[in-house]
Design a protein around this motif. Structure first.
Motif, short mmCIF file in Angstrom:
data_model
loop_
_atom_site.label_atom_id
_atom_site.label_comp_id
_atom_site.label_asym_id
_atom_site.label_seq_id
_atom_site.Cartn_x
_atom_site.Cartn_y
_atom_site.Cartn_z
N LEU A 116 0.83 -1.21 0.00
CA LEU A 116 0.00 0.00 0.00
C LEU A 116 0.87 1.25 0.00
N LEU A 117 1.99 1.19 0.72
CA LEU A 117 2.88 2.35 0.78
C LEU A 117 3.41 2.67 -0.61
N LEU A 118 3.66 1.63 -1.39
CA LEU A 118 4.17 1.84 -2.74
C LEU A 118 3.12 2.57 -3.59
N THR A 119 1.89 2.06 -3.62
CA THR A 119 0.87 2.72 -4.45
C THR A 119 0.55 4.10 -3.91
N GLY A 120 0.42 4.19 -2.60
CA GLY A 120 0.10 5.49 -2.01
C GLY A 120 1.21 6.49 -2.24
N GLY A 121 2.45 6.03 -2.14
CA GLY A 121 3.58 6.92 -2.34
C GLY A 121 3.66 7.40 -3.78
N LEU A 122 3.42 6.50 -4.71
CA LEU A 122 3.52 6.91 -6.12
C LEU A 122 2.40 7.87 -6.50
N THR A 123 1.18 7.62 -6.02
CA THR A 123 0.12 8.59 -6.32
C THR A 123 0.41 9.91 -5.62
N GLY A 124 1.11 9.83 -4.47
CA GLY A 124 1.50 11.06 -3.78
C GLY A 124 2.46 11.87 -4.63
N MET A 125 3.39 11.17 -5.29
CA MET A 125 4.31 11.86 -6.20
C MET A 125 3.54 12.57 -7.30
N MET A 126 2.51 11.89 -7.81
CA MET A 126 1.69 12.53 -8.86
C MET A 126 1.07 13.81 -8.33
N LEU A 127 0.51 13.71 -7.11
CA LEU A 127 -0.19 14.87 -6.55
C LEU A 127 0.78 15.99 -6.20
N ALA A 128 2.06 15.66 -6.04
CA ALA A 128 3.03 16.70 -5.70
C ALA A 128 3.33 17.60 -6.89
N MET A 129 2.92 17.19 -8.09
CA MET A 129 3.15 18.05 -9.25
C MET A 129 1.98 18.99 -9.43
N PRO A 130 2.23 20.29 -9.39
CA PRO A 130 1.11 21.23 -9.47
C PRO A 130 0.25 21.01 -10.72
N ALA A 131 0.88 20.66 -11.84
CA ALA A 131 0.11 20.52 -13.08
C ALA A 131 -0.95 19.42 -12.94
N ILE A 132 -0.53 18.28 -12.37
CA ILE A 132 -1.50 17.20 -12.17
C ILE A 132 -2.48 17.60 -11.06
N ASN A 133 -1.94 18.23 -10.03
CA ASN A 133 -2.76 18.58 -8.87
C ASN A 133 -3.92 19.48 -9.27
N TYR A 134 -3.67 20.43 -10.18
CA TYR A 134 -4.77 21.31 -10.61
C TYR A 134 -5.91 20.50 -11.21
N THR A 135 -5.57 19.42 -11.95
CA THR A 135 -6.62 18.64 -12.61
C THR A 135 -7.40 17.79 -11.63
N VAL A 136 -6.71 17.21 -10.66
CA VAL A 136 -7.42 16.27 -9.78
C VAL A 136 -7.78 16.90 -8.44
N HIS A 137 -7.55 18.20 -8.29
CA HIS A 137 -7.84 18.86 -7.02
C HIS A 137 -9.30 18.63 -6.61
N ASN A 138 -9.49 18.29 -5.34
CA ASN A 138 -10.84 18.05 -4.81
C ASN A 138 -11.59 16.94 -5.54
N SER A 139 -10.89 16.05 -6.22
CA SER A 139 -11.57 14.89 -6.79
C SER A 139 -11.35 13.71 -5.83
N VAL A 140 -12.08 12.64 -6.08
CA VAL A 140 -11.91 11.48 -5.20
C VAL A 140 -10.58 10.79 -5.44
N PHE A 141 -9.83 11.23 -6.45
CA PHE A 141 -8.47 10.70 -6.60
C PHE A 141 -7.64 11.05 -5.37
N VAL A 142 -7.78 12.29 -4.93
CA VAL A 142 -7.08 12.72 -3.73
C VAL A 142 -7.55 11.90 -2.54
N VAL A 143 -8.87 11.69 -2.46
CA VAL A 143 -9.42 10.92 -1.34
C VAL A 143 -8.86 9.50 -1.36
N ALA A 144 -8.79 8.92 -2.56
CA ALA A 144 -8.26 7.56 -2.66
C ALA A 144 -6.79 7.55 -2.24
#
Lengths: 212, 123, 702
Positions: free
Chosen positions: C409-437
């Motif tokens: 779980l740490l692996l998947t959670g960590g990698l999606t965390g890396m995605m969210l750390a990029m502002p460009a991706i973050n703007y798209t998924v902000h406040n979506s359930v992707f963040v919640v997941a």
């Protein structure tokens, strides 16, 4: 990886029979110092809020820092506060010598001077309120009052604590518990002076400068 | 851990008290708050220069009060307190500094500078 | 000074009146009935078995760090269940309310929850899970394990420890009572500003939330102080910093994070309360408030808080994995350094929660890079665990299963965390359930580690192991639920589903929403097996009894040198530490059974009811403020001050346990080589003083 030094199991000490007691006083003061630092984080948040809200927009067409702060009045408060700390320092010197009277006199002086600071600050705020500068007026005033009154609330608490310690010194003398409380109160009381440096410099002096 | 003093008054933290240093720090503290006050009240300098003086005096007072009043040094009794304090300094700086930075850029990039120059907000 | 709000007010009851008890809502009504029945059963059972004295003496007034830790864990587990039920309700609402043709029940247009009620449920779910479930469980585990691992007799401040616990309990009580008197915040666990302002939330819900989290965060700050001071000052002779177990390192790092960040949270919510009570304008939209300032202050705490919960979890994994790989932990120094580094970096990443605020690109870039930096020490840890497993004799006991799944779980959670750390991706998924997941994925790492820790250390605290078969069933159902539920949620996030919605307009999302519902039912089955595991283990405790101090046979750190269950004085004589993995070193050199040759007197603090009374006053203070019964708030505040001052005049001398009595008590432990293997301690373990006084309870077990 770093290997540990070899300990011969045949001669190793397994149980500590030397009956070491840990230093109670040092443990207590360390914990209290950690508390003071965490409290300083609250002060930092209030400073951060003050910095953000110290802006003409956040004054909502009301008074800005230049209208609110009176550095001269604050300086008399500074004198009182630093004198209160010096009085506590005198009590600490008395404690070092085991002189109960000196400790009580020092604490009494800190009590009176701290109380004087609070009266001066209260008078200052009363004047502001009379001119309609109340915390409800604008975001800027809210931040100003919160920051300065948070420091003031600490002094109220400190004065109360000094009163309690005077009673304990008079009744119990210098037991280990009384001594560690006096040391903690020293940290607390001195730390308020520390925080006041920043309140005085960045609220009162910077406010008078209009640099924002 | 072995600094077990039966008499609490012999505890090293009690023995730290120094009357002369307390008094000296008191005088220096009043000077270092009084001097910038005097400069500010009499407008002796541009706001930026005065601000630098204020910051410098506050920084100097931090060191002086920290060392002589709070006894933040590297002696055996005090070093953990000093370490804790030093470790907290970046946190104070980040809390205040990064917040100020992000809101400065936010205010610049949103409509607020325009509002600032609007007549209704002029002083 | 005090602001106006809509609705009546009386001096005696404040805003409270009979209409505030939501009897007309069938869900709350039946919850109330169930909770009342449950409480009546528990209280009745305590009375029937005449256990009030036992409860009072051995638990409620106890200053023993293990008792307090167990109470913390119990509180956390109960709240975990409450938060889980909130989760079930949200999933069920979302699967029912899909598309305009979906039917509505119980007064809702779609589904069965009206938006306001749905809002309260997700707010309660988040607040409870983070602050009143995971945090107490972790603090409880640290409370139990840290003093044992460093060879101390108790925490540095046993009294303060009890105060922290009872403050947490008071805060939890406020959250729970909001179910039945008034309502809870509907503004999200983060307290979405300015929705939390009085103008937009005139009810008491936000007040319940704000006072509960303020009281709770004071408790957690005090607990952090205690753990730091314990680790710095109370280590056994010989335990240098480089011999300290990794769990203690993570406990230290996490406590530093807690100590420094929780005050900011207190400040943020206190300023919000000033807005609501005193009419200030910190976060209001008008009159010079700045609502993003709240968001900023909140996340200054909020992000370090994430590391506050994940660091002890890393520590737990670092204890479980070597034990069941039968190898020392790989890369001790880097592991300790990484623990501290994560704590440090955690402080400079908070803006990634609101990249979309509109700060300058320099600011976003700074926080983006800082967020990605967290991956480096975390990666170091993952590799160290992998190398610990490599060529180890890996055993798949229940704790190890939880630990290994946590790594995945740490692996998947960590990698999606890396995605969210990029502002460009973050703007798209902000406040979506992707963040919640993503953050549920990460918090599941913590949850898995906690379940692992409970299975791992249970025999240390209670003297018997948890049942293996039901434990494995619980693990597999829980893991399946995690994959199904959060896999679906990640996919929905990519499809653009926003978080916190009570009605889903697109029927094309239904299959994945059904997937989420299936996932949560797998969780439901898992929780059944968890309860069953506890029940079966207690029933068969004679069979599962641990007869050695080292329950797993291959464990390494100092807590396994203490008896199982641990006596109230921890170690009869303070151990001298010779090696990094002291217990493993003693075992491997045949010293495991060597006991001290003589015993000396031990000094222990007396029990005191004052922390419990402080907790009660804090609860009354919170309740009084929520309902604006100012007299109650004032009276309880004065009560708190009086208790604190009274305690300082008390000068509790504690009591001394004579060495001869310790020898007698030590003799009952079966891990000391002797013929009679009678084990002390009845159910509820941590070997009670009274269990030794009353041989009756021992006889029943044997």
């Amino acid at each position: 990886m770093s290997q540990e030094a070899y300990v011969d199991p045949a001669t190793a000490v397994l149980w500590d029979q030397s009956h070491t007691e840990h230093d109670m006083i040092a443990t207590r003061t360390l914990g209290f110092w950690l508390y003071l630092l965490s409290d300083a984080m609250i002060v930092s948040s209030l400073f951060a809020s003050y910095l953000v809200l110290d802006h003409r927009v956040n004054a909502a067409a009301g008074p800005t820092a230049g209208d609110v702060v009176h550095p001269m009045a604050a300086f008399w408060g500074t004198v009182l506060l630093f004198s209160a700390i010096l009085a506590y320092g005198a009590a600490m010197v008395g404690l070092k010598r085991g002189n109960r009277t000196a400790v009580l006199v020092g604490l009494g002086g800190a009590f009176l001077l701290g109380g004087g600071f609070l009266l001066a600050e209260g008078y200052d705020f009363a004047q502001l309120a009379l001119h309609g500068m109340v915390p409800e007026r604008s975001g800027y005033l809210s931040a100003f009052y919160a920051l300065v009154l948070y420091h003031g609330a600490h002094l109220v608490f400190g004065v109360l604590w000094i009163a309690v310690m005077m009673a304990q010194v008079a009744r119990q003398g210098f037991t280990p518990n009384v001594v560690y409380r006096l040391l903690n109160l020293k940290l607390f009381w001195f730390f308020q002076g520390f925080i006041w440096i920043y309140v005085f410099s960045f609220v009162y002096l910077a406010g008078a400068l209009h640099v924002h | 851990m072995s600094t077990e003093a039966r008499d609490p008054l012999q505890h090293p933290e009690v023995q730290l008290a120094r009357g002369g240093q307390y008094l000296g720090t008191y005088i220096v503290s009043l000077l270092l708050t009084g001097a910038p006050l005097w400069l500010v009240v009499h407008h002796l300098g541009t706001p930026l220069r005065l601000m630098i003086v204020v910051v410098a005096c506050a920084a100097a007072l931090t060191l002086i009060q920290g060392y002589f009043w709070l006894r933040l040094d590297f002696s055996r009794t005090q070093r953990w307190m000093t370490a804790a304090f030093v470790l907290f300094i970046p946190l104070f700086v980040m809390t205040i500094g990064l917040t100020a930075w992000m809101f400065a850029t936010l205010y610049t990039r949103t409509m607020i500078p325009t509002l600032m120059h609007a007549p209704a907000f002029a002083h | 000074m005090l602001v106006d709000y809509p609705g009546p007010w009386t001096p005696l009851l404040g805003r409270l009146d009979a209409h505030q008890i939501p009897l007309q809502n069938p869900i709350l009504f039946w919850t109330f009935v169930l909770v009342s029945l449950g409480a009546a059963t528990v209280l009745g059972a305590v009375t029937y078995y005449r256990s009030w004295g036992y409860l009072w003496r051995e638990w409620l007034t106890s200053l023993d760090h293990k008792r307090i830790g167990v109470m913390y864990c119990l509180l956390g587990v109960v709240m975990l269940f409450r938060g889980f039920i909130d989760g079930v309700m949200m999933r069920t609402q979302q699967v029912m309310a899909v598309g305009p043709k979906s039917p509505g029940y119980l007064g809702a247009v779609h589904g069965y929850l009206p938006p306001y009620h749905f809002g309260q449920i997700y707010s309660a779910h988040g607040t409870i899970m983070i602050l009143f479930a995971i945090t107490p469980i972790l603090v409880g585990i640290m409370n139990i394990i840290v003093p044992l691992q460093i060879g101390a007799r108790d925490m540095a401040y046993p009294y303060l420890n009890a105060v922290s616990f009872w403050l947490t309990a008071a805060a939890t009580g406020l959250v729970m009572i909001s179910l039945f008197i008034g309502d809870f915040s509907h503004a999200g666990w983060v307290g979405l500003s300015p929705l939390t302002e009085l103008a937009y939330s005139p009810g008491v819900g936000v007040d319940y939330w704000s006072w509960a989290v303020q009281i709770g965060s004071v408790g957690t700050t005090l607990a952090s102080i205690n753990i730091i001071a314990t680790i710095i000052k109370m280590r056994a002779p010989g335990m240098s910093w480089t011999k300290m177990p990794i769990f203690c390192w993570t406990a230290l790092s996490t406590s530093v994070v807690g100590l420094s960040s929780f005050p900011v949270f207190t400040a943020a919510v206190a300023l919000l309360s000033l807005d609501r009570y005193a009419g200030t304008h910190f976060f209001t939209p008008g009159l010079g408030g700045n609502l993003m300032l709240y968001t900023d202050l909140f996340w200054i705490w909020g992000h370090p808080e994430v590391y506050y919960v994940v660091l002890p979890a890393f520590g737990i994994l670092s204890e479980i994995i070597p034990t069941f790989s039968e190898k020392p932990l790989f890369g001790y120094i880097t592991m300790a350094a990484a623990s501290i580094a994560i704590g440090g970096v955690s402080w400079s990443v908070w803006l990634h929660h609101f990249f979309t605020m509109g700060a300058g690109p320099g600011v976003n870039a700074f926080f983006s890079i800082a967020s990605m930096l967290v991956g480096i020490p975390t990666g170091v840890k993952v590799f160290n665990w992998a190398f610990t497993l490599y060529r180890g004799r890996v055993r798949f006991d229940v704790p190890m299963l939880w630990a290994l799944a946590a790594l995945v779980l740490l692996l998947t959670g960590g990698l999606t965390g890396m995605m969210l750390a990029m502002p460009a991706i973050n703007y798209t998924v902000h406040n979506s359930v992707f963040v919640v997941a993503h953050f549920h994925n990460m918090l599941n790492v913590v949850g898995f580690a906690c379940f692992g820790a409970i299975n791992y250390w249970f025999p240390k605290v209670f003297g018997f192991k948890l049942d293996e078969r039901t434990g494995k069933l619980a693990f597999w159902f829980f893991s399946a639920g995690t994959v199904v539920l959060f896999g679906s949620m990640y996919a929905l996030g990519f499809m653009g589903m926003p978080r916190r919605i009570d009605y889903i307009p697109f029927t094309s999302w239904r299959p994945l929403l059904i997937g989420e519902e299936v996932g949560i039912f797998l969780f439901l089955i898992a929780s059944y097996y968890m309860v069953k595991q506890l029940f079966v283990s207690i029933r068969d405790r004679a069979k599962n009894r641990v007869t050695t101090s080292d329950a797993w046979g291959t464990s390494r750190s100092l807590e396994w040198l203490a008896h199982s269950p641990v006596p109230f004085y921890n170690f009869a004589v303070q151990p001298h530490v010779n090696a990094r993995d002291e217990w493993a070193w003693r075992r491997e050199h045949g010293l495991g059974h060597v006991r001290p040759d003589h015993y000396e007197d031990i000094h222990l603090p007396n029990n005191t009811p004052l922390p419990l009374m402080l907790g009660a006053c804090a609860f009354a203070l919170g309740f009084g403020l929520v309902w604006r019964m100012y007299w109650l708030a004032l009276v309880s505040l004065i009560g708190i001050v009086i208790i604190v001052i009274a305690r300082s005049f008390q000068d509790d001398p504690g009591h001394t346990l004579p060495g001869a009595q310790i020898r007698q008590m030590e003799a009952v432990y079966p891990d000391i080589p002797r013929e009679a293997g009678a084990t002390g301690g009845m159910l509820g373990g941590v070997v009670a003083r009274h269990a030794l006084a009353a041989p009756r309870s021992r006889a029943r077990d044997d």
